[in-house]
Enzyme design. Structure first.
Site, PDB file in Angstrom:
ATOM      1  N   LEU A  41      -0.841  -5.427  -0.978  1.00 30.02           N
ATOM      2  CA  LEU A  41      -0.080  -4.187  -0.861  1.00 30.02           C
ATOM      3  C   LEU A  41      -1.022  -3.019  -1.117  1.00 30.02           C
ATOM      4  O   LEU A  41      -1.987  -3.131  -1.875  1.00 30.02           O
ATOM      5  CB  LEU A  41       1.058  -4.141  -1.888  1.00 30.02           C
ATOM      6  CG  LEU A  41       2.195  -5.151  -1.751  1.00 30.02           C
ATOM      7  CD1 LEU A  41       3.232  -4.901  -2.841  1.00 30.02           C
ATOM      8  CD2 LEU A  41       2.842  -5.098  -0.383  1.00 30.02           C
ATOM      9  N   ASP A  42      -0.722  -1.887  -0.492  1.00 31.26           N
ATOM     10  CA  ASP A  42      -1.485  -0.675  -0.777  1.00 31.26           C
ATOM     11  C   ASP A  42      -1.294  -0.268  -2.234  1.00 31.26           C
ATOM     12  O   ASP A  42      -0.286  -0.603  -2.864  1.00 31.26           O
ATOM     13  CB  ASP A  42      -1.018   0.475   0.121  1.00 31.26           C
ATOM     14  CG  ASP A  42      -1.208   0.184   1.592  1.00 31.26           C
ATOM     15  OD1 ASP A  42      -2.121  -0.595   1.924  1.00 31.26           O
ATOM     16  OD2 ASP A  42      -0.433   0.729   2.404  1.00 31.26           O
ATOM     17  N   ARG A  43      -2.225   0.489  -2.741  1.00 23.54           N
ATOM     18  CA  ARG A  43      -2.139   0.995  -4.112  1.00 23.54           C
ATOM     19  C   ARG A  43      -0.820   1.734  -4.353  1.00 23.54           C
ATOM     20  O   ARG A  43      -0.196   1.611  -5.407  1.00 23.54           O
ATOM     21  CB  ARG A  43      -3.325   1.925  -4.392  1.00 23.54           C
ATOM     22  CG  ARG A  43      -3.307   2.581  -5.765  1.00 23.54           C
ATOM     23  CD  ARG A  43      -4.496   3.528  -5.933  1.00 23.54           C
ATOM     24  NE  ARG A  43      -4.413   4.270  -7.175  1.00 23.54           N
ATOM     25  CZ  ARG A  43      -4.845   3.837  -8.350  1.00 23.54           C
ATOM     26  NH1 ARG A  43      -5.422   2.650  -8.426  1.00 23.54           N
ATOM     27  NH2 ARG A  43      -4.730   4.576  -9.440  1.00 23.54           N
ATOM     28  N   ARG A  62       3.510   2.319   7.562  1.00 18.56           N
ATOM     29  CA  ARG A  62       3.215   3.742   7.375  1.00 18.56           C
ATOM     30  C   ARG A  62       2.711   4.371   8.675  1.00 18.56           C
ATOM     31  O   ARG A  62       3.153   5.458   9.080  1.00 18.56           O
ATOM     32  CB  ARG A  62       2.187   3.904   6.257  1.00 18.56           C
ATOM     33  CG  ARG A  62       2.683   3.402   4.918  1.00 18.56           C
ATOM     34  CD  ARG A  62       1.560   3.258   3.897  1.00 18.56           C
ATOM     35  NE  ARG A  62       0.963   4.554   3.580  1.00 18.56           N
ATOM     36  CZ  ARG A  62      -0.110   4.703   2.801  1.00 18.56           C
ATOM     37  NH1 ARG A  62      -0.709   3.638   2.281  1.00 18.56           N
ATOM     38  NH2 ARG A  62      -0.585   5.905   2.559  1.00 18.56           N
TER      39      ARG A  62
END
Length: 279
Positions: free
Chosen positions: A133-135, A225
């Site tokens: 997962l992204d930060r 996104r």
């Protein structure tokens, strides 16, 4: 000079001797390990070998000569910020908070998990995540606790259903989109196109009970996104992709469902894990 001796475990089984030693002697340069093979300074079950491709079997005794301080026991002590959703002998499912990186930092999620598991370097395997997962994204992350689980889950990753909860102004009750991503060499950012060539990004967006979701059919970096930004409905708080300013990026890994698993993981088939969130 030290003599390093260890027995291959089930987590080592199927790895080549060369790859196993790279993992075991992770503070030793690969060039030094290459030299050990050239001069036959390695024994398998009492016999010298230079066979880098030898496939290890649990119980094999490996002896390595001429290495200094190579078998360091690594003990992790990173503060734990995640919440446990599920755990058994094969997997750990956790809820990752926002603003925690998966890798590369002292307080990253990997180090938090290794701290929780009291991991010490005893074989060539280290617990690892399935995907990332992204930060800025919160929610479900799956960690494999054995080498066999890691291999199978990575092979079956496209059989794992993944759902995300998000905030966006998109209007569709259900919409499936397919784009192709390519990195712009000048801007160093990903761009989306309707046609090939590029990396395929396939997503279903839908609304249920007035909440907005995304189901990913391909798991690519920043897929949700990028797609929503391209369609003109960026995620709230996602400044990187034209979203309006907010206290966080409103994207949360909400649900996973396992399918098509075999052997030691077959018991997980059709199991779903849900990690709800209140915004």
């Amino acid at each position: 000079m030290n003599i390093i001796k260890f027995k291959a475990t089930k987590n080592d089984e199927g790895r080549t001797l060369f790859k196993c030693l790279i993992k075991q002697l992770d503070n030793v340069p690969i060039s030094v390990i290459e030299k050990l093979f050239r001069i036959k300074d390695i024994k398998i079950n009492g016999k010298k070998t230079n066979n880098k491709s030898y496939s290890l079997i649990a119980g094999d005794e490996v002896i390595v000569y001429g290495i200094k301080d190579s078998q360091t026991k690594v003990l992790y002590s990173t503060p734990i910020k995640f919440r446990i959703i599920y755990e058994d002998k094969n997997i750990l499912v956790i809820d990752k908070p926002i603003n925690v990186s998966m890798h590369g930092f002292v307080d990253c999620l990997d180090n938090q998990v290794l701290t929780y598991l009291n991991y010490q370097h005893s074989d060539s395997f280290k617990p690892a995540s399935i995907g990332r997962l992204d930060r800025s994204t919160s929610g479900l992350v799956i960690y494999a606790k054995t080498y066999q689980a890691l291999v199978q889950l990575n092979e079956k990753i496209n059989k794992i259903e993944k759902y995300y909860l998000l905030k966006s102004d998109f209007p569709w009750n259900k919409k499936e989109v397919t784009f192709y991503g390519r990195k712009n060499i000048k801007t160093h950012r990903m761009e989306l196109f309707n046609k090939k060539p590029g990396i395929k990004m396939q997503t279903i967006f839908f609304i249920d009970d007035n909440k907005k979701y995304a189901k990913i059919l391909t798991g690519k970096k920043h897929q949700i996104r990028l797609s929503l930004s391209y369609l003109g409905f960026p995620i709230y708080g996602d400044k990187k992709y034209s979203g309006r300013f907010d206290k966080r990026v409103y994207l949360h890994s909400y649900k996973v469902i396992f399918h098509s698993l075999e052997k030691e993981l077959e018991y997980l088939n059709d199991t779903q894990f849900v990690c709800d969130i209140k915004w």
